[in-house]
Design an enzyme around this catalytic site. Sequence first.
Site, short mmCIF file in Angstrom:
data_model
loop_
_atom_site.label_atom_id
_atom_site.label_comp_id
_atom_site.label_asym_id
_atom_site.label_seq_id
_atom_site.Cartn_x
_atom_site.Cartn_y
_atom_site.Cartn_z
CD GLU A 83 6.22 -1.76 -8.14
OE1 GLU A 83 5.13 -1.23 -8.44
OE2 GLU A 83 6.82 -1.50 -7.08
CG PHE A 101 -4.82 3.84 -7.72
CD1 PHE A 101 -6.12 3.89 -8.18
CD2 PHE A 101 -4.07 5.01 -7.70
CE1 PHE A 101 -6.68 5.09 -8.62
CE2 PHE A 101 -4.61 6.21 -8.14
CZ PHE A 101 -5.92 6.26 -8.59
CB ILE A 102 -4.29 -1.31 -2.69
CG1 ILE A 102 -4.06 0.07 -2.08
CG2 ILE A 102 -3.38 -2.36 -2.06
CD1 ILE A 102 -2.71 0.69 -2.39
N GLY A 129 4.88 3.84 -11.69
CA GLY A 129 5.51 5.08 -12.12
C GLY A 129 5.11 5.37 -13.56
CB ALA A 160 -0.94 -0.01 1.21
#
Length: 380
Positions: free
Chosen positions: A243, A157-158, A365, A125
């Site tokens: 990620e 947006f989790i 991102g 989160a």
Amino acid sequence: MRRTLFEPEHEEFRSTVRTFFEKECVPFAAEWERDGKVDREVWRKAGARGLLGWEVPEEFGGSGISDFRFNQILSEEYWATGTVGVGFALQNDIMAPYMIDLTTDEQKRRWLPGFVSGDMITAIAMSEPGAGSDVRGIATTARREGDEYVINGSKTFISNGLLSDLVMVACKTDPSAGHKGMSLIMVEAGTPGFTKGRKLDKIGQHSADTAELHFEDVRVPVENLIGEEGKGFYQLMRNLPKERLGIAVHAVAASRRAYELTLAYAKEREAFGQAIGSFQVNRHALAEIRAKVEVMEVYLDQCVLAANAGELTSEEAASAKWWTTETQWEVVDRCLQLHGGYGYINEYEIARLWRDSRVQRLYGGTTEIMKDLVGRSMGL
């Protein structure tokens, strides 16, 4: 172009993964898309097949194997089989480094066996209503009171938000210290004050669980702190390259799936008495698409090798993320165009791929943030 990235054990793993997705996921794709969620039982089945947390040490149920090529294969087969919704990549690509490298022995004993078995679904989160890509701007706080942290704030947006059993929350333990006052704290589902909000109604990825989370005077033991207090920002920055590499893997795999579906369609679909792929304009378009996919794949494979060697920089990961996701959008959009009117019909997989691909340029991102990160690394 022949790929030289994988060894025999990787291809054996690929076969296991493909069989799993074809048997346990593909038959339920339409149902999961319609229901807006996947069946939790598929996580346990994945755990039983060794598809979760293989990097975890053997004493906690894993295999102790750290090789991003396995992560890559799992994501490639996810797209290649038309699977939807399951958030295995979040567990394996994003959460594994935190769960393995930053946890204490007591935390490992408490969480890792379930992490590997699929009984414990994890989420991270970070994003907030007022701070999306700006990690430094998070407002969620964790106030120390004796042997507990008291957490207050909201996240949005989790991914895996509603299914999650364990959420790693980025929060300010010292709001006056800016990003140097950020810490990572695990919150377990069912903790008083921790509520899961609405499932977000997204453009695509309908079966993927994405939610809002709320924390109101949530008390957790100090033993749930991940790593060092005040080091959360640096811990996040250290793990963001992998990620973003994982997102790039998804971009290339989804592009290849779109290309293969469209090539088959172009050979079968007829117009004006001939297969549409035989028209020069379409033949040229497919040639361009194939070249883009193969170039992306070669670039990505080199990034994976760099990650395995511990040499992938944050700038290289950012470059891979923005370039592959932007190219993915070009490829998938062109593939939909080649399907003509049928590309706009939801029963065709290309329509779902088009919807599902749009978010790739946003999460992890945005493209603009990635380009700025790379630009600043050049001294600009």
